[in-house]
Design a protein around this motif. Structure first.
Motif, PDB file in Angstrom:
ATOM      1  N   ASN A  74      10.169   2.712 -16.557  1.00 45.60           N
ATOM      2  CA  ASN A  74      10.294   1.307 -16.943  1.00 45.60           C
ATOM      3  C   ASN A  74      10.552   0.426 -15.733  1.00 45.60           C
ATOM      4  OD1 ASN A  74      10.164  -0.513 -19.084  1.00 45.60           O
ATOM      5  ND2 ASN A  74      12.375  -0.690 -19.227  1.00 45.60           N
ATOM      6  N   ALA A  75      10.282   0.939 -14.533  1.00 44.40           N
ATOM      7  CA  ALA A  75      10.547   0.210 -13.296  1.00 44.40           C
ATOM      8  C   ALA A  75       9.252  -0.039 -12.539  1.00 44.40           C
ATOM      9  CB  ALA A  75      11.529   0.987 -12.417  1.00 44.40           C
ATOM     10  N   ALA A  76       9.269  -1.051 -11.689  1.00 46.33           N
ATOM     11  CA  ALA A  76       8.123  -1.353 -10.841  1.00 46.33           C
ATOM     12  C   ALA A  76       8.628  -1.679  -9.443  1.00 46.33           C
ATOM     13  CB  ALA A  76       7.325  -2.539 -11.397  1.00 46.33           C
ATOM     14  N   VAL A  77       7.874  -1.292  -8.419  1.00 48.20           N
ATOM     15  CA  VAL A  77       8.208  -1.575  -7.037  1.00 48.20           C
ATOM     16  C   VAL A  77       7.086  -2.416  -6.441  1.00 48.20           C
ATOM     17  CG1 VAL A  77       8.671  -0.634  -4.750  1.00 48.20           C
ATOM     18  CG2 VAL A  77       9.542   0.548  -6.779  1.00 48.20           C
ATOM     19  N   ALA A  78       7.424  -3.541  -5.836  1.00 48.31           N
ATOM     20  CA  ALA A  78       6.428  -4.415  -5.209  1.00 48.31           C
ATOM     21  C   ALA A  78       6.652  -4.416  -3.702  1.00 48.31           C
ATOM     22  CB  ALA A  78       6.539  -5.834  -5.758  1.00 48.31           C
ATOM     23  N   LEU A  79       5.596  -4.136  -2.938  1.00 47.91           N
ATOM     24  CA  LEU A  79       5.664  -4.124  -1.479  1.00 47.91           C
ATOM     25  C   LEU A  79       4.707  -5.194  -0.949  1.00 47.91           C
ATOM     26  CD1 LEU A  79       5.490  -0.254  -0.910  1.00 47.91           C
ATOM     27  CD2 LEU A  79       7.530  -1.675  -1.086  1.00 47.91           C
ATOM     28  N   VAL A  80       5.213  -6.032  -0.041  1.00 47.38           N
ATOM     29  CA  VAL A  80       4.416  -7.136   0.486  1.00 47.38           C
ATOM     30  C   VAL A  80       4.506  -7.144   2.003  1.00 47.38           C
ATOM     31  CG1 VAL A  80       4.081  -9.643   0.473  1.00 47.38           C
ATOM     32  CG2 VAL A  80       4.891  -8.474  -1.595  1.00 47.38           C
ATOM     33  N   GLY A  81       3.390  -7.297   2.665  1.00 44.51           N
ATOM     34  CA  GLY A  81       3.410  -7.433   4.116  1.00 44.51           C
ATOM     35  C   GLY A  81       2.509  -6.429   4.821  1.00 44.51           C
ATOM     36  N   ASP A  82       2.583  -6.432   6.139  1.00 40.55           N
ATOM     37  CA  ASP A  82       1.791  -5.528   6.974  1.00 40.55           C
ATOM     38  C   ASP A  82       2.518  -4.194   7.033  1.00 40.55           C
ATOM     39  OD1 ASP A  82       0.000  -4.419   8.676  1.00 40.55           O
ATOM     40  OD2 ASP A  82       0.691  -5.499  10.462  1.00 40.55           O
ATOM     41  N   LEU A  83       2.286  -3.337   6.037  1.00 40.15           N
ATOM     42  CA  LEU A  83       3.067  -2.117   5.851  1.00 40.15           C
ATOM     43  C   LEU A  83       2.254  -0.875   6.169  1.00 40.15           C
ATOM     44  CD1 LEU A  83       4.543  -3.158   2.391  1.00 40.15           C
ATOM     45  CD2 LEU A  83       5.710  -3.315   4.587  1.00 40.15           C
ATOM     46  N   ASP A  84       2.963   0.157   6.565  1.00 42.40           N
ATOM     47  CA  ASP A  84       2.369   1.475   6.716  1.00 42.40           C
ATOM     48  C   ASP A  84       2.574   2.217   5.402  1.00 42.40           C
ATOM     49  OD1 ASP A  84       2.426   4.445   7.239  1.00 42.40           O
ATOM     50  OD2 ASP A  84       1.831   3.756   9.246  1.00 42.40           O
ATOM     51  N   ILE A  85       1.488   2.431   4.668  1.00 34.54           N
ATOM     52  CA  ILE A  85       1.599   3.010   3.336  1.00 34.54           C
ATOM     53  C   ILE A  85       2.254   4.381   3.372  1.00 34.54           C
ATOM     54  CG2 ILE A  85       0.327   3.720   1.281  1.00 34.54           C
ATOM     55  CD1 ILE A  85       0.444   0.708   1.776  1.00 34.54           C
ATOM     56  N   GLY A  86       1.940   5.172   4.415  1.00 36.62           N
ATOM     57  CA  GLY A  86       2.536   6.504   4.493  1.00 36.62           C
ATOM     58  C   GLY A  86       4.040   6.435   4.634  1.00 36.62           C
ATOM     59  N   ASP A  87       4.540   5.563   5.531  1.00 37.28           N
ATOM     60  CA  ASP A  87       5.982   5.407   5.708  1.00 37.28           C
ATOM     61  C   ASP A  87       6.634   4.907   4.417  1.00 37.28           C
ATOM     62  OD1 ASP A  87       5.858   6.285   8.282  1.00 37.28           O
ATOM     63  OD2 ASP A  87       5.843   4.276   9.189  1.00 37.28           O
ATOM     64  N   CYS A  88       5.980   3.947   3.776  1.00 32.30           N
ATOM     65  CA  CYS A  88       6.537   3.401   2.542  1.00 32.30           C
ATOM     66  C   CYS A  88       6.632   4.472   1.457  1.00 32.30           C
ATOM     67  CB  CYS A  88       5.680   2.241   2.048  1.00 32.30           C
ATOM     68  SG  CYS A  88       5.767   0.766   3.078  1.00 32.30           S
ATOM     69  N   THR A  89       5.593   5.258   1.337  1.00 31.81           N
ATOM     70  CA  THR A  89       5.590   6.298   0.315  1.00 31.81           C
ATOM     71  C   THR A  89       6.697   7.314   0.564  1.00 31.81           C
ATOM     72  OG1 THR A  89       3.203   6.041   0.017  1.00 31.81           O
ATOM     73  CG2 THR A  89       4.195   8.077  -0.802  1.00 31.81           C
ATOM     74  N   ARG A  90       6.892   7.683   1.822  1.00 32.48           N
ATOM     75  CA  ARG A  90       7.952   8.647   2.139  1.00 32.48           C
ATOM     76  C   ARG A  90       9.334   8.069   1.848  1.00 32.48           C
ATOM     77  NH1 ARG A  90       4.125   9.966   6.140  1.00 32.48           N
ATOM     78  NH2 ARG A  90       4.880   8.343   7.563  1.00 32.48           N
ATOM     79  N   THR A  91       9.537   6.792   2.168  1.00 31.71           N
ATOM     80  CA  THR A  91      10.840   6.162   1.919  1.00 31.71           C
ATOM     81  C   THR A  91      11.120   6.045   0.423  1.00 31.71           C
ATOM     82  OG1 THR A  91      10.662   4.874   3.958  1.00 31.71           O
ATOM     83  CG2 THR A  91      12.235   4.099   2.311  1.00 31.71           C
ATOM     84  N   ILE A  92      10.105   5.625  -0.318  1.00 32.08           N
ATOM     85  CA  ILE A  92      10.274   5.494  -1.769  1.00 32.08           C
ATOM     86  C   ILE A  92      10.550   6.851  -2.399  1.00 32.08           C
ATOM     87  CG2 ILE A  92       9.065   4.929  -3.914  1.00 32.08           C
ATOM     88  CD1 ILE A  92       7.617   2.729  -2.333  1.00 32.08           C
TER      89      ILE A  92
END
Length: 226
Positions: A74-92
């Motif tokens: 029931n949750a959603a995560v929104a990421l905005v900006g010049d991001l590294d998808i791999g780093d974001c996925t690992r952090t999440i």
């Protein structure tokens, strides 16, 4: 969630209710307006709810609500900006991946019954008069959702809009007027007109003025300029 100092924090929310609803004519008007417009659907409750519920809710009840509704599905995560998808996925994954899966909370199945006539509520207060007029509308996800967005814009989208130009600028019946949808953006809601009469005009005069402007939605299609 960790509910630290639950009962003292509950008192803070009770104070918000007093300041935002019980001692504010606009807050009390909105509360009674929604409770009158909706008979069955949960949209009839304000965000802060009723004071008697706030004063009696317990920590175990709040914890159970959290377990039922604050679940990964029931949750959603929104990421905005010049991001590294791999780093974001690992952090999440690091912080959220260990949360146990739980079923979704039960959906809202109650539907508002068809309204068969006008409902009216009056809130008496020693304050500047205000007026709310609401019409049931479908949810924004409905095929007609964008139609109501256009209607709101035509009615009160700026100083050249129909409500502002007629009631505020030309006839000087109201000090301010707005059209908007409330209280929910997920379920069927209300297309609402709020207005504040300009002294010495009354809410009744402004109400009749609003109806005349609304009639133009039937007789006058939006111009190219609108």
């Amino acid at each position: 969630p960790v509910l630290r100092e639950f009962y003292s924090e509950r008192d803070v929310v009770c104070e918000e209710h007093r300041l935002g609803i019980e001692t504010q004519p606009s807050g009390r008007l909105r509360q009674d307006f929604l409770a009158t417009a909706f008979l069955a659907h949960s949209a009839r409750y304000s965000v802060l709810g009723w004071m008697s519920d706030l004063q009696t809710v317990t920590r175990p009840q709040a914890e159970e609500f959290g377990r039922s509704h604050y679940v990964p599905a029931n949750a959603a995560v929104a990421l905005v900006g010049d991001l590294d998808i791999g780093d974001c996925t690992r952090t999440i994954t690091r912080y959220f991946g260990r949360l146990p899966a739980r079923p979704l909370p039960p959906p809202v199945t109650t539907q508002e019954p068809e309204q068969r006539g006008e409902r009216r509520v009056v809130v008496e207060w020693d304050a500047q008069p205000q007026l709310l007029i609401g019409y049931h509308r479908p949810s924004p996800l409905h095929a007609d959702g964008p139609v109501f967005d256009v209607i709101e814009g035509v009615l009160s989208g700026g100083r050249t809009s129909r409500l502002y130009k007629t009631l505020v600028q030309d006839r000087r019946l109201a000090a301010a007027v707005f059209a908007f949808s409330t209280p929910t953006e997920r379920y069927p809601s209300l297309l609402t007109v709020w207005a504040m009469p300009l002294h010495p005009h009354t809410t009744r005069e402004v109400e009749q003025g609003v109806y005349k402007v609304l009639e133009t939605l039937i007789t006058q299609s939006p111009s190219e300029e609108e």
